[in-house]
Scaffold this motif. Structure first.
Motif, short mmCIF file in Angstrom:
data_model
loop_
_atom_site.label_atom_id
_atom_site.label_comp_id
_atom_site.label_asym_id
_atom_site.label_seq_id
_atom_site.Cartn_x
_atom_site.Cartn_y
_atom_site.Cartn_z
N GLN A 195 -1.86 -25.55 7.93
CA GLN A 195 -1.47 -26.73 7.17
C GLN A 195 -2.70 -27.57 6.87
OE1 GLN A 195 1.35 -28.43 9.92
NE2 GLN A 195 3.02 -27.22 9.09
N GLY A 196 -2.69 -28.21 5.72
CA GLY A 196 -3.78 -29.10 5.34
C GLY A 196 -3.82 -29.25 3.84
N GLU A 197 -4.45 -30.32 3.40
CA GLU A 197 -4.56 -30.58 1.98
C GLU A 197 -5.41 -29.52 1.30
OE1 GLU A 197 -5.67 -34.63 0.92
OE2 GLU A 197 -5.06 -35.27 2.92
N MET A 198 -5.33 -29.49 -0.02
CA MET A 198 -6.17 -28.61 -0.81
C MET A 198 -7.63 -28.93 -0.47
SD MET A 198 -5.78 -26.31 -3.29
CE MET A 198 -4.29 -26.69 -4.15
N GLY A 199 -8.40 -27.90 -0.17
CA GLY A 199 -9.82 -28.08 0.13
C GLY A 199 -10.13 -28.49 1.56
N ALA A 220 -7.34 -31.35 9.09
CA ALA A 220 -7.40 -32.65 8.44
C ALA A 220 -8.86 -33.03 8.18
CB ALA A 220 -6.74 -33.71 9.31
N PHE A 221 -9.07 -33.80 7.14
CA PHE A 221 -10.41 -34.31 6.85
C PHE A 221 -10.83 -35.29 7.93
CE2 PHE A 221 -8.81 -32.99 2.69
CZ PHE A 221 -9.88 -32.24 2.22
N GLY A 222 -12.08 -35.20 8.35
CA GLY A 222 -12.63 -36.14 9.32
C GLY A 222 -13.36 -37.27 8.62
N SER A 223 -14.16 -38.01 9.38
CA SER A 223 -14.85 -39.17 8.82
C SER A 223 -16.02 -38.79 7.92
CB SER A 223 -15.33 -40.10 9.94
OG SER A 223 -16.17 -39.37 10.83
N GLY A 224 -16.71 -37.70 8.22
CA GLY A 224 -17.80 -37.24 7.37
C GLY A 224 -17.28 -36.28 6.30
N GLU A 225 -18.06 -36.08 5.26
CA GLU A 225 -17.62 -35.24 4.13
C GLU A 225 -17.22 -33.83 4.55
OE1 GLU A 225 -19.56 -33.46 0.05
OE2 GLU A 225 -20.13 -35.47 0.66
#
Length: 151
Positions: free
Chosen positions: A34-38, A129-134
């Motif tokens: 699971q996770g957003e695109m990219g 999930a996206f973290g704080s850095g790119e």
């Protein structure tokens, strides 16, 4: 619910976590990615394939347009992407059940929420999930039962 949370700082660490899981995951495991695109679902599967010894990173690409990619001879990893299945019909569920019932094959399924009603209850959920850095990612592995492996 049993849970492992890993913070990955870049693609190399995401690949390494997938590789580590591939070295210890039991045959027949169903993984719901699971996770957003990219977010890095396919990068995770690239590492998983390497850990299983079935493919090099460069040979694992997103199956978004093909729906399914099989890796290994005999097949040991099935990478499925359900993004393009908007409203699943019986034919979508039928072919997927065939893969889900393969006892020796690891199944890595992107966008499993599209057909969550047929996913096994003992599936391993991998939320990216996206973290704080790119390039930072927070990867959470969770399952209803205790893990049959150690990371």
């Amino acid at each position: 619910m049993h849970r492992i949370v890993k913070h990955c700082h870049g693609v190399a660490e995401t690949l390494a976590l997938g590789r580590a899981l591939g070295q210890v995951v039991p045959a027949g495991t169903v993984m719901c990615l699971q996770g957003e695109m990219g977010a890095g679902k396919t990068h995770f599967v690239k590492g998983l394939a390497e850990g299983l010894g079935v493919a090099e990173q460069d040979h694992v690409i997103s199956p978004t347009y093909d729906l399914v990619h099989e890796h290994g001879d005999p097949c040991r990893l099935v990478h499925i992407d359900l993004y393009r299945i908007a409203v699943p019909g019986a034919e979508d569920v039928e072919w997927l059940l065939g893969y889900l019932n393969e006892a020796e094959t690891i199944k890595a399924i992107e966008w499993p929420e599209r057909i969550s009603d047929v996913m096994p209850q003992d599936a391993l959920t991998i939320a990216i999930a996206f973290g704080s850095g790119e390039e930072d990612r927070i990867i959470t592995l969770s399952a209803a039962q205790p893990f049959a492996f150690d990371l």
